[in-house]
Enzyme design. Structure first.
Site, short mmCIF file in Angstrom:
data_model
loop_
_atom_site.label_atom_id
_atom_site.label_comp_id
_atom_site.label_asym_id
_atom_site.label_seq_id
_atom_site.Cartn_x
_atom_site.Cartn_y
_atom_site.Cartn_z
N ILE A 89 0.73 -1.13 0.04
CA ILE A 89 -0.12 -0.07 0.31
C ILE A 89 0.81 1.28 -0.06
O ILE A 89 0.52 2.18 -0.58
CB ILE A 89 -0.67 0.12 0.95
CG1 ILE A 89 -2.26 0.81 0.80
CG2 ILE A 89 -0.32 0.37 2.52
CD1 ILE A 89 -2.79 0.67 -0.37
N SER A 136 12.10 0.93 6.73
CA SER A 136 11.74 -0.55 6.47
C SER A 136 12.73 -1.41 6.55
O SER A 136 13.70 -0.83 6.14
CB SER A 136 11.00 0.07 4.72
OG SER A 136 10.06 -1.40 4.69
N ARG A 137 12.47 -2.61 6.67
CA ARG A 137 13.71 -3.79 6.80
C ARG A 137 14.25 -3.90 5.31
O ARG A 137 15.07 -4.15 5.25
CB ARG A 137 13.02 -4.75 7.67
CG ARG A 137 12.69 -4.45 8.96
CD ARG A 137 11.87 -5.43 9.59
NE ARG A 137 10.79 -6.03 8.78
CZ ARG A 137 9.85 -6.87 9.00
NH1 ARG A 137 10.17 -7.77 10.19
NH2 ARG A 137 9.03 -7.19 8.26
N ASP A 174 -10.24 -7.50 6.77
CA ASP A 174 -9.10 -6.78 6.10
C ASP A 174 -9.97 -5.85 4.97
O ASP A 174 -9.93 -4.29 5.03
CB ASP A 174 -7.91 -7.16 5.71
CG ASP A 174 -6.93 -6.15 5.07
OD1 ASP A 174 -6.19 -5.57 6.05
OD2 ASP A 174 -6.71 -5.71 4.04
N LYS A 234 -5.48 1.83 7.94
CA LYS A 234 -6.61 0.92 8.26
C LYS A 234 -6.21 -0.42 8.40
O LYS A 234 -5.66 -1.02 7.56
CB LYS A 234 -7.87 1.21 7.74
CG LYS A 234 -7.85 1.10 5.98
CD LYS A 234 -7.39 -0.20 5.44
CE LYS A 234 -8.01 -1.33 5.54
NZ LYS A 234 -7.92 -2.64 4.84
P1 NAP Z 1 2.36 -5.41 3.34
O1 NAP Z 1 2.88 -5.03 1.94
O2 NAP Z 1 2.41 -6.96 3.58
O3 NAP Z 1 3.24 -4.84 4.58
C1 NAP Z 1 3.71 -3.62 4.47
C2 NAP Z 1 5.12 -3.46 5.03
O4 NAP Z 1 5.11 -3.59 6.31
C3 NAP Z 1 6.07 -4.60 4.59
O5 NAP Z 1 6.84 -4.37 3.16
C4 NAP Z 1 7.01 -4.66 5.61
O6 NAP Z 1 8.27 -4.00 5.20
C5 NAP Z 1 6.57 -4.32 7.10
N1 NAP Z 1 6.02 -5.34 7.88
C6 NAP Z 1 5.66 -6.42 7.60
N2 NAP Z 1 5.31 -7.06 8.61
C7 NAP Z 1 6.07 -6.50 9.72
C8 NAP Z 1 6.44 -6.78 10.95
N3 NAP Z 1 6.09 -7.83 11.61
N4 NAP Z 1 7.41 -5.84 11.58
C9 NAP Z 1 7.80 -4.79 11.22
N5 NAP Z 1 7.59 -4.42 9.54
C10 NAP Z 1 6.46 -5.08 9.01
O7 NAP Z 1 1.01 -5.13 3.79
P2 NAP Z 1 0.07 -3.93 2.89
O8 NAP Z 1 -0.72 -4.43 1.77
O9 NAP Z 1 0.81 -2.61 2.31
O10 NAP Z 1 -0.82 -3.40 3.91
C11 NAP Z 1 -0.41 -2.70 5.20
C12 NAP Z 1 -1.45 -2.08 5.57
O11 NAP Z 1 -2.28 -1.16 4.82
C13 NAP Z 1 -2.61 -3.18 6.20
O12 NAP Z 1 -3.24 -2.74 7.50
C14 NAP Z 1 -3.72 -3.09 5.24
O13 NAP Z 1 -5.01 -3.30 5.72
C15 NAP Z 1 -3.70 -1.67 4.69
N6 NAP Z 1 -3.98 -1.55 3.10
C16 NAP Z 1 -3.75 -2.44 2.34
C17 NAP Z 1 -4.16 -2.31 0.88
C18 NAP Z 1 -3.78 -3.40 -0.20
O14 NAP Z 1 -4.23 -3.07 -1.21
N7 NAP Z 1 -2.79 -4.23 0.08
C19 NAP Z 1 -5.26 -1.18 0.62
C20 NAP Z 1 -5.47 -0.50 1.60
C21 NAP Z 1 -4.98 -0.37 2.89
P3 NAP Z 1 9.69 -4.51 5.66
O15 NAP Z 1 9.84 -5.87 5.52
O16 NAP Z 1 10.39 -3.81 4.59
O17 NAP Z 1 9.96 -3.70 6.91
#
Ligand code: NAP
Length: 303
Positions: free
Chosen positions: A11, A33-34, A165, A87
Site C-alpha cells: 500500500i 522499512s527492513r 481486512d 486502516k
Molecule cells: P504488506 O505489503 O504486507 O506490508 C507492508 C510493510 O510492512 C512490509 O513491506 C514490511 O516492510 C512491513 N512489515 C510487515 N510485517 C512487519 C512486522 N511484523 N514488523 C515490522 N514491519 C513489518 O502490507 P500492505 O498490503 O501494504 O498493507 C499494510 C496495511 O495497509 C494493512 O493494514 C492493510 O490493511 C492496509 N491497506 C492495504 C491495501 C492493499 O491493497 N494491500 C489497501 C489499503 C490499505 P519491511 O519488511 O521492509 O519492514
C-alpha cells in the site's frame, strides 16, 4: 511538512508514495522499512535510529500491517511525532484507545485513516440518505485475496482480520453514510482449516442491514452497498466511488485514486489545527463479529 513512511510494502508503494509526491502539503523526507525503500529518499531500517536522526520529520505515516503497528505508533508519539495510521488502526480496540490517550496527553495529532470514506461517492451518498428512513441495506464485498494480498500470510495470522481486512472498508463507508448507527446481531464466519482468520463472513445488523464478505471471488470483483429507503433506492458501487439513485448513474468517478490524496489533505488540516481524528466504529463491528460469530470450518487455503 516533512513526513516519513514506515513499512514500504504494497500500500505504501501503490498509494502513499504517489499521494505524497503529488501533494502541495507534504515532502517524503524518510522511509523506515527492513527491506523496502523509495528512490531518492533517505532510508532507515530501524525506527529508533530514524527517530533519533531526523527530529525535523514531525509526522510519521504507518503503513505496516496492524499487529506490529502499535509499538511504532507509541514510540512515535513518545518521541513527539504526529501519527497517521493505515486502516485498520490497530490489532485491538484497546491499543488504539491507549494511543488516543497518549496523543492527547502529548498534544499531538493521531489520525485513524479510513481510505474508503474518501471514495468519490461517499459524501454525496451520505447527503442523499440524511433525510430518509432506511428500510434495508446490503453490502456485497467479494474479491480475490490472491490478487489483492499476494503471499501476505499476515492476513491469516491472529490480528490479521482475514476477510475483514477488506470488509472493514465497507463497514467504514456504512458507518459514515447511515443516518443512525446499527449494531451487529449475528454472524457466520468461514475459517479455512489451516488458517487463524476467516476467508468469508455473513453479517446481520439491526435495522435490516446485512453484509456478505468473501475473499474467494475470481473474475469480476464486487464492492457494492445497496440501500432501500422510504424514498427510493440508492447504491454505492466500486468501493464507494460510483453512485446510483433509482438504478441510474448519479455521480462519482470510477477510480480509487482520489482516496489517499484526500487522506493526506485531511492529515495536513489536522496537524495545522492541533486536532486528532480517531473513529473506531468500523472496527467495533469487526470485533463484535469475531465475538458473536458462528465458526464454520472450510477448505484449507494456500496462496
Ligand atoms: P504488506 O505489503 O504486507 O506490508 C507492508 C510493510 O510492512 C512490509 O513491506 C514490511 O516492510 C512491513 N512489515 C510487515 N510485517 C512487519 C512486522 N511484523 N514488523 C515490522 N514491519 C513489518 O502490507 P500492505 O498490503 O501494504 O498493507 C499494510 C496495511 O495497509 C494493512 O493494514 C492493510 O490493511 C492496509 N491497506 C492495504 C491495501 C492493499 O491493497 N494491500 C489497501 C489499503 C490499505 P519491511 O519488511 O521492509 O519492514
Amino acid at each position: 511538512m516533512k513526513v516519513a513512511l514506515v513499512g514500504i510494502g504494497k500500500i505504501a508503494v501503490d498509494q502513499h508514495v504517489p499521494a505524497i509526491a503529488n501533494s502541495p502539503d507534504w515532502e517524503l523526507a524518510a522511509t523506515v522499512s527492513r527491506k523496502g525503500s523509495v528512490d531518492g529518499v533517505e532510508a532507515f531500517d530501524d525506527f529508533a535510529a530514524f527517530l533519533a536522526a531526523r527530529p525535523d520529520v514531525t509526522v510519521v505515516s504507518l503503513c505496516l500491517p496492524p499487529v506490529p503497528r502499535f509499538d511504532y505508533a507509541e514510540a512515535a508519539l513518545l518521541a513527539g511525532r504526529h501519527v497517521m495510521l493505515e486502516k485498520p488502526p490497530g490489532a485491538t480496540l484497546a491499543e488504539v484507545h491507549a494511543l488516543q490517550a497518549l496523543a492527547r496527553a502529548k498534544g499531538l495529532t493521531l489520525y485513524t485513516t479510513w481510505h474508503s470514506r474518501m471514495a468519490h461517492a461517499v459524501a454525496p451518498a451520505k447527503a442523499w440518505l440524511a433525510d430518509k428512513a432506511i428500510l434495508r441495506a446490503h453490502i456485497t464485498w467479494r474479491e480475490d485475496v490472491r490478487k489483492w494480498h499476494p503471499g501476505q500470510d499476515w492476513v491469516f495470522e491472529p490480528g490479521g482480520m482475514g476477510v475483514f481486512d477488506p470488509g472493514i472498508n465497507a463497514l467504514s463507508i456504512l458507518t459514515e453514510i447511515l443516518p443512525a448507527p446499527v449494531h451487529l446481531t449475528a454472524a457466520s464466519l468461514e475459517f479455512p482449516a489451516n488458517r487463524q482468520t476467516p476467508i468469508a463472513a455473513k453479517l446481520t445488523f439491526s435495522g435490516h442491514v446485512t453484509a456478505d464478505f468473501d475473499w474467494r471471488q475470481t473474475g469480476p470483483q464486487t464492492w457494492d452497498i445497496e440501500v432501500d429507503t422510504d424514498q427510493g433506492a440508492m447504491a454505492l458501487r466500486m468501493g464507494g466511488n460510483v453512485l446510483e439513485i433509482g438504478g441510474k448513474a448519479a455521480g462519482g468517478e470510477n477510480t480509487i485514486m482520489g482516496e489517499y490524496p484526500a487522506l493526506y489533505k485531511r492529515m495536513a488540516e489536522l496537524v495545522a489545527q492541533g486536532a486528532s481524528e480517531v473513529d473506531l466504529a468500523p472496527m467495533v463491528h469487526v470485533a463484535d463479529a469475531l465475538t458473536l460469530g458462528r465458526r464454520i470450518e472450510t477448505e484449507a487455503f494456500d496462496f
